[in-house]
Design an enzyme around this catalytic site. Structure first.
Site, short mmCIF file in Angstrom:
data_model
loop_
_atom_site.label_atom_id
_atom_site.label_comp_id
_atom_site.label_asym_id
_atom_site.label_seq_id
_atom_site.Cartn_x
_atom_site.Cartn_y
_atom_site.Cartn_z
N TRP A 1 0.82 -1.23 0.00
CA TRP A 1 0.00 0.00 0.00
C TRP A 1 0.85 1.27 0.00
O TRP A 1 1.86 1.35 0.69
CB TRP A 1 -0.88 -0.02 1.26
CG TRP A 1 -1.55 1.26 1.55
CD1 TRP A 1 -1.07 2.30 2.31
CD2 TRP A 1 -2.83 1.68 1.08
NE1 TRP A 1 -1.98 3.32 2.34
CE2 TRP A 1 -3.07 2.97 1.59
CE3 TRP A 1 -3.81 1.09 0.27
CZ2 TRP A 1 -4.25 3.68 1.33
CZ3 TRP A 1 -4.97 1.80 0.01
CH2 TRP A 1 -5.18 3.08 0.54
N MET A 2 0.35 2.29 -0.74
CA MET A 2 0.93 3.64 -0.70
C MET A 2 -0.20 4.66 -0.62
O MET A 2 -1.22 4.49 -1.27
CB MET A 2 1.75 3.87 -1.98
CG MET A 2 2.27 5.28 -2.14
SD MET A 2 3.32 5.48 -3.60
CE MET A 2 2.08 5.67 -4.89
N ASP B 1 -0.17 9.21 0.58
CA ASP B 1 0.41 10.54 0.24
C ASP B 1 1.90 10.54 -0.10
O ASP B 1 2.69 9.86 0.57
CB ASP B 1 0.31 11.49 1.45
CG ASP B 1 -1.02 11.46 2.14
OD1 ASP B 1 -1.95 10.82 1.65
OD2 ASP B 1 -1.11 12.10 3.20
N GLN C 1 3.75 7.67 2.07
CA GLN C 1 3.07 6.91 3.10
C GLN C 1 2.94 5.46 2.62
O GLN C 1 2.41 5.20 1.53
CB GLN C 1 1.67 7.50 3.35
CG GLN C 1 1.69 8.81 4.10
CD GLN C 1 2.05 8.63 5.55
OE1 GLN C 1 1.22 8.23 6.35
NE2 GLN C 1 3.29 8.92 5.91
N TRP D 1 -4.15 0.21 4.10
CA TRP D 1 -3.57 1.21 4.98
C TRP D 1 -3.18 0.59 6.33
O TRP D 1 -3.93 -0.22 6.89
CB TRP D 1 -4.59 2.34 5.19
CG TRP D 1 -4.02 3.53 5.89
CD1 TRP D 1 -3.49 4.63 5.30
CD2 TRP D 1 -3.94 3.74 7.30
NE1 TRP D 1 -3.08 5.52 6.26
CE2 TRP D 1 -3.33 5.00 7.50
CE3 TRP D 1 -4.29 2.99 8.42
CZ2 TRP D 1 -3.09 5.54 8.77
CZ3 TRP D 1 -4.04 3.53 9.69
CH2 TRP D 1 -3.45 4.79 9.85
N PHE E 1 3.44 9.54 10.00
CA PHE E 1 2.43 10.10 9.09
C PHE E 1 3.11 11.11 8.16
O PHE E 1 4.32 11.32 8.19
CB PHE E 1 1.32 10.75 9.91
CG PHE E 1 0.16 9.83 10.24
CD1 PHE E 1 0.30 8.45 10.24
CD2 PHE E 1 -1.09 10.35 10.54
CE1 PHE E 1 -0.77 7.61 10.54
CE2 PHE E 1 -2.18 9.53 10.84
CZ PHE E 1 -2.02 8.16 10.84
N ARG F 1 -1.58 17.61 12.07
CA ARG F 1 -0.67 16.81 11.25
C ARG F 1 -0.26 17.45 9.93
O ARG F 1 -0.77 18.45 9.51
CB ARG F 1 -1.30 15.44 10.98
CG ARG F 1 -2.60 15.47 10.23
CD ARG F 1 -3.11 14.03 10.01
NE ARG F 1 -4.39 14.00 9.36
CZ ARG F 1 -5.55 13.99 10.01
NH1 ARG F 1 -5.57 14.02 11.33
NH2 ARG F 1 -6.69 13.97 9.34
N ASP F 2 0.69 16.75 9.30
CA ASP F 2 1.14 16.99 7.93
C ASP F 2 1.91 18.30 7.77
O ASP F 2 1.54 19.17 6.97
CB ASP F 2 -0.04 16.92 6.94
CG ASP F 2 -0.87 15.65 7.10
OD1 ASP F 2 -0.33 14.68 7.66
OD2 ASP F 2 -2.03 15.64 6.68
N GLU G 1 -6.23 18.63 5.61
CA GLU G 1 -4.95 17.98 5.90
C GLU G 1 -3.99 18.27 4.75
O GLU G 1 -4.36 18.90 3.76
CB GLU G 1 -5.14 16.47 6.14
CG GLU G 1 -6.04 15.78 5.13
CD GLU G 1 -6.47 14.36 5.54
OE1 GLU G 1 -6.52 14.04 6.72
OE2 GLU G 1 -6.77 13.58 4.62
N TRP H 1 -9.76 8.60 -1.05
CA TRP H 1 -10.00 7.80 0.16
C TRP H 1 -11.29 6.98 0.06
O TRP H 1 -11.38 5.87 0.58
CB TRP H 1 -10.02 8.68 1.41
CG TRP H 1 -8.64 8.95 1.91
CD1 TRP H 1 -8.03 10.17 2.02
CD2 TRP H 1 -7.68 7.98 2.36
NE1 TRP H 1 -6.75 10.02 2.49
CE2 TRP H 1 -6.52 8.69 2.72
CE3 TRP H 1 -7.69 6.59 2.49
CZ2 TRP H 1 -5.37 8.05 3.21
CZ3 TRP H 1 -6.55 5.96 2.98
CH2 TRP H 1 -5.42 6.69 3.33
C1 FRU Z 1 -3.97 12.12 4.09
C2 FRU Z 1 -3.63 11.52 5.43
C3 FRU Z 1 -2.75 12.47 6.21
C4 FRU Z 1 -2.04 11.56 7.16
C5 FRU Z 1 -1.82 10.34 6.30
C6 FRU Z 1 -1.86 9.04 7.06
O1 FRU Z 1 -4.23 11.21 3.09
O2 FRU Z 1 -4.83 11.23 6.13
O3 FRU Z 1 -3.48 13.50 6.85
O4 FRU Z 1 -0.83 12.11 7.60
O5 FRU Z 1 -2.85 10.34 5.33
O6 FRU Z 1 -1.47 7.99 6.23
#
Ligand code: FRU
Length: 525
Positions: A59-60, A62, A78, A86, A118, A183-184, A237, A325
């Site tokens: 899985w991949m 972001d 990710q 995920w 993350f 986050r992020d 995000e 998503w």
């Molecule tokens: C966005 C997200 C980010 C988070 C990551 C987790 O796609 O939800 O906000 O850091 O994915 O995998």
């Protein structure tokens, strides 16, 4: 975490909860699957993109940590090293010298002791402001979100060997405001105020926060932005912030502030919006209350731009997760998800409005084979093209004339086709994937996704269409409107045809390029 958790449960059916997951003790991160690499099927599975980045296995989501350093574009992402859904969020890693071909490297950041890595960004700390390298060996510093310890914090990791190995900072976290949805971080050097600036998301509050730092370790709160933009949408995000010159207006620049929402975007499911304005090193002031959509398709999410691209190049380039998503569990194995092509960003005034324009980076033209060229003809019905293929680029220029719709049908065969159409009355460009192939794996998958596109000053519409087995990216005119959609057709659906209906269009130019694969093949070895 509540929102993200909900989204992920809906998207990938993750039932075990997200917090505190450590990798199973007996299982080693897969990372570089040697047996798979030697197999005949390597990178040749059904739907496997041939010139887009995909992980070898698993899985991949972001893109993360995009930074240019020592002649290499780094792409982190990710990644779940343990499976095709995920989980166990780690940073996978690849590098490219030209933004076209990618070399896989070992996983850069693992989830450890249940704290996952993350999304986040990376910078080249040339003056060793962080002290995490030396004057002779300045570090690359990744700033990412630690998740799984009951809250989300901003953490650092550094590398002094061109990103090959990474050390988590022992003083982590460097920013902890006790929030579960924080986050992020996207970090960049702000030259005018001589500080690092971080934009980071208070996700469920739909707020972005700005922080400043001299050393990447101690952060001071500067300001907040939002809630703003599309009303009533649940979260923000993956923000990005950068300044761009306005093409054709010497001395004029705007700052672009981009954020993504996990659901409720223009085509349904997840997608991004952006604001234009000014940033003075402390606060972002938008020119207008309204935002604009980043992409009108369903499958372009969480893009971030490369930092440290040399000034003599001067481009702002980003890449996005080519998925959504809501429908993320695509019918692919042993990997899941691709990145978009890298896209060059410019700001242009289009019909009086400043728009963030995206076009594929010019390096991708190296993949082009000999084109089929047809020019200057009237089109009022279907016209099959000689070229067949599932990895092709179509460059189309036309005057819609009296036609109601003009475009190109791709990945066509049997009952299947994906329609890229320009609606002359509505002035929209769309991708219709209703009959594109396997649409049954999720009820929200089939559909048509359209964005506004006016003809250019000469009355013509220009479309650039990149097809790569399971994706269609459509760039309208100068790139002011982009539609990115995944599709899952049968392998035999490799025909293309131009079409016009409801009247007659004049096609001034049509070039169809076969595109080479960037991945090695073991077939025939
Ligand atoms: C966005 C997200 C980010 C988070 C990551 C987790 O796609 O939800 O906000 O850091 O994915 O995998």
């Amino acid at each position: 975490m509540r929102y993200l958790f909900k989204t992920l449960v809906a998207a990938v059916g993750f039932a075990g909860g997200l917090a505190g997951q450590a990798p199973p003790a007996a299982e080693k991160p897969v990372g570089r699957p040697e047996a798979y690499r030697k197999s005949a099927g390597y990178y040749r599975e059904p739907h496997r993109p041939q010139y887009h980045f995909t992980p070898e296995v698993n899985w991949m989501n972001d893109p993360n940590g995009l930074v240019y350093a020592d002649g290499e574009y780094h792409l982190f992402y990710q990644h779940n090293p343990h499976g095709n859904e995920w989980g166990h969020m780690s940073w996978g890693h690849a590098v490219s010298k030209d933004l076209v071909a990618w070399d896989h490297l070992p996983i850069a950041l693992h989830d450890e002791y249940g704290v996952m890595a993350f999304s986040g960004s990376a910078v080249a700390d040339a003056d060793n402001t962080s002290g995490l390298g030396t004057r002779d060996k300045p570090p690359l510093v990744a700033v990412y979100t630690g998740h799984g310890h009951g809250k989300q914090t901003q953490d650092l990791a550094s590398s002094v060997d061109r990103g090959r190995t990474w050390t988590k900072f022992p003083g982590n976290p460097v920013l902890d405001v006790g929030q579960a949805e924080f986050r992020d971080p996207k970090v960049a050097w702000h030259a005018a105020t001589k500080q690092w600036v971080m934009v980071v998301s208070l996700a469920v509050q739909k707020k972005l926060q700005f922080y400043g730092s001299k050393d990447l370790k101690a952060w001071t709160h500067l300001s907040d932005f939002g809630p703003a933009g599309v009303a009533d949408k649940p979260n923000w995000e993956c923000p990005d912030l950068f300044e761009l010159p306005v093409v054709g207006e010497p001395g004029v620049t705007r700052w672009v502030l981009k954020a993504d929402m996990g659901s409720g975007a223009v085509a349904g499911g997840s997608g991004g919006e952006y604001f234009l304005g000014t940033f003075d090193g402390k606060a972002f002031t938008p020119d207008a209350k309204t935002s604009q959509w980043v992409d009108y398709g369903r499958d372009f999410y969480a893009p971030i731009s490369w930092s440290n691209v040399p000034p003599k190049d001067g481009r702002r380039i980003w890449i996005g997760w080519m998925n959504n998503w809501e429908t993320a569990l695509n019918p692919t194995a042993p990997w899941r998800s691709a990145m978009s092509v890298p896209r060059e960003l410019t700001l242009r005034r289009i019909g009086g409005t400043l728009r963030l324009c995206q076009v594929p980076v010019r390096e991708l033209e190296a993949l082009r084979g000999k084109p089929e060229v047809i020019e200057n003809f009237a089109l009022s019905a279907a016209r099959p093209l000689d070229t067949r293929g599932r990895q092709v680029e179509v460059v189309l220029e036309f005057d819609p004339g009296t036609a109601a719709e003009v475009g190109v049908r791709v990945l066509k065969g049997g009952d299947e086709q994906t329609i890229v159409g320009y609606d002359a009355e509505a002035k929209t460009v769309s991708v219709d994937r209703t009959k594109s192939g396997n649409v049954g794996f999720h009820k929200a998958f089939a559909g048509r996704h359209a964005g506004p596109l006016a003809p250019e000053a000469d009355g013509r519409v220009r479309l650039r269409v990149l097809v790569d087995r399971c994706s269609v990216e459509v760039f309208g005119n100068r790139g002011e409107t982009v539609v990115t959609d995944l599709v899952f057709p049968a392998a035999a659906s490799d025909r293309l045809e131009l079409f016009a209906r409801g009247g007659e269009a004049r096609v001034t130019a049509c070039r169809v390029y076969p595109l080479k694969s960037i991945w090695p093949t073991n077939e025939g070895k």
